[in-house]
Scaffold this active site. Structure first.
Site, mmCIF file in Angstrom:
data_model
loop_
_atom_site.group_PDB
_atom_site.id
_atom_site.type_symbol
_atom_site.label_atom_id
_atom_site.label_comp_id
_atom_site.label_asym_id
_atom_site.label_seq_id
_atom_site.Cartn_x
_atom_site.Cartn_y
_atom_site.Cartn_z
ATOM 1 N N GLU A 8 42.679 36.180 37.403
ATOM 2 C CA GLU A 8 43.625 35.617 36.434
ATOM 3 C C GLU A 8 44.999 35.678 37.069
ATOM 4 O O GLU A 8 45.295 36.599 37.821
ATOM 5 C CB GLU A 8 43.686 36.503 35.183
ATOM 6 N N PRO A 210 52.932 36.929 37.730
ATOM 7 C CA PRO A 210 52.318 36.007 38.697
ATOM 8 C C PRO A 210 52.285 36.575 40.120
ATOM 9 O O PRO A 210 53.098 37.431 40.477
ATOM 10 C CB PRO A 210 53.233 34.772 38.631
ATOM 11 N N SER A 211 51.362 36.077 40.897
ATOM 12 C CA SER A 211 51.226 36.405 42.330
ATOM 13 C C SER A 211 51.065 37.896 42.592
ATOM 14 O O SER A 211 51.472 38.389 43.646
ATOM 15 C CB SER A 211 52.437 35.874 43.122
ATOM 16 N N ARG A 212 50.513 38.595 41.618
ATOM 17 C CA ARG A 212 50.259 40.041 41.768
ATOM 18 C C ARG A 212 51.534 40.876 41.918
ATOM 19 O O ARG A 212 51.481 42.022 42.327
ATOM 20 C CB ARG A 212 49.317 40.327 42.960
ATOM 21 N N LEU A 213 52.677 40.285 41.557
ATOM 22 C CA LEU A 213 53.935 41.044 41.607
ATOM 23 C C LEU A 213 54.200 41.632 40.211
ATOM 24 O O LEU A 213 55.186 41.301 39.551
ATOM 25 C CB LEU A 213 55.103 40.154 42.071
#
Ligand SMILES: Cc1cc2nc3c(=O)[nH]c(=O)nc-3n(C[C@H](O)[C@H](O)[C@H](O)COP(=O)(O)O)c2cc1C
Length: 234
Positions: A8, A210-213
């Site tokens: 996700e 978002p973007s695992r940040l």
């Protein structure tokens, strides 16, 4: 089974130092109320929530129990085990849940009072982790909660030797029926059943981004009772 493509991208919220309460238990309460969908401030909001609940119940869309938490305990030799339990109250003392004191978790907590909890609220893309030490609740407080439970569950607490190997289900049901006759009126609090309270030493709030940040903030209890708040890398 390969779940490499199961992912996700989280974008439902963000978490900033300025938006955090200085007290992690107050911060937890805010997040919990949001997860439980109970921030009913206005009449219209209440009506909206009631309609949402009806829709959820009819369509089987109800989010999973928002008070469900994973409880990790560790045995004497350092081996961990986890299971889900339900948070029944949270206050300045910590996080309260109820269980059988002779269960595996009960035995492990008697050997090692250090434990950890995790809540995951997928609809909000949030996680809260808590670590600390556990103590039994005073019996009077456990009794008050026990007597607020449905009669069937009260008898169930007597009937189930939680975590022990049993020969079959029939034995459990027979025991339940026998106890139902034994306690025609009030069901007493079983001596091996009651609450635990986890006193937090460390808490962490995680908001998916978002973007695992992702945003992560850790609270560490200080000797003077205040909390040190730090941002952690995701
Ligand atoms: C959603 C959910 C809520 C649960 N709540 C509790 C609870 O509040 N207390 C409890 O003793 N077990 C609860 N259970 C059962 C535990 O997960 C576990 O099977 C049981 O406590 C025995 O664990 P143990 O053998 O590790 O001690 C719950 C299970 C689920 C799936």
């Amino acid at each position: 089974m390969n779940l490499g493509d199961f992912r996700e991208d989280y974008r439902r919220g963000e978490l900033d130092r300025s938006g955090l309460d200085v007290n992690p238990l107050a911060q937890f309460e805010t997040w919990f109320q949001q997860a439980a969908g109970e921030r009913a401030q206005s009449r219209w909001r209440k009506i909206g929530i009631a309609l949402y609940k009806l829709w959820s119940a009819l369509g089987n869309h109800r989010p999973p129990d928002s008070n469900a938490m994973t409880l990790a305990t560790v045995d004497q030799s350092g081996k961990p085990s986890t299971r889900t339990v339900l948070l029944k109250s949270a206050d300045e003392r910590g996080f309260i849940f109820y269980t059988n004191y002779d269960s595996r978790k009960g035995r492990e907590l008697a050997e090692n009072p250090h434990a950890a909890l995790t809540f995951f609220w997928p609809e909000l893309e949030r996680q809260v982790s808590v670590a600390g030490t556990i103590a039994k609740l005073p019996a009077a407080e456990s009794a008050a909660y026990f007597h607020s439970r449905p009669r069937g569950s009260q008898i169930g607490a007597w009937a189930s030797p939680q975590s022990e190997v049993i020969p079959n289900r029939a034995m459990l049901e027979a025991k339940w029926r026998k106890l139902e006759k034994q306690f025609p009126q009030e069901v007493p609090l079983p001596p091996n059943w009651g609450g635990y309270i986890l006193w937090p030493e460390r808490m962490e709030f995680w908001q998916g981004r978002p973007s695992r940040l992702h945003d992560r903030f850790s609270y560490l209890r200080q000797a003077d009772g205040t909390w040190k708040i730090e941002r952690l890398a995701p």
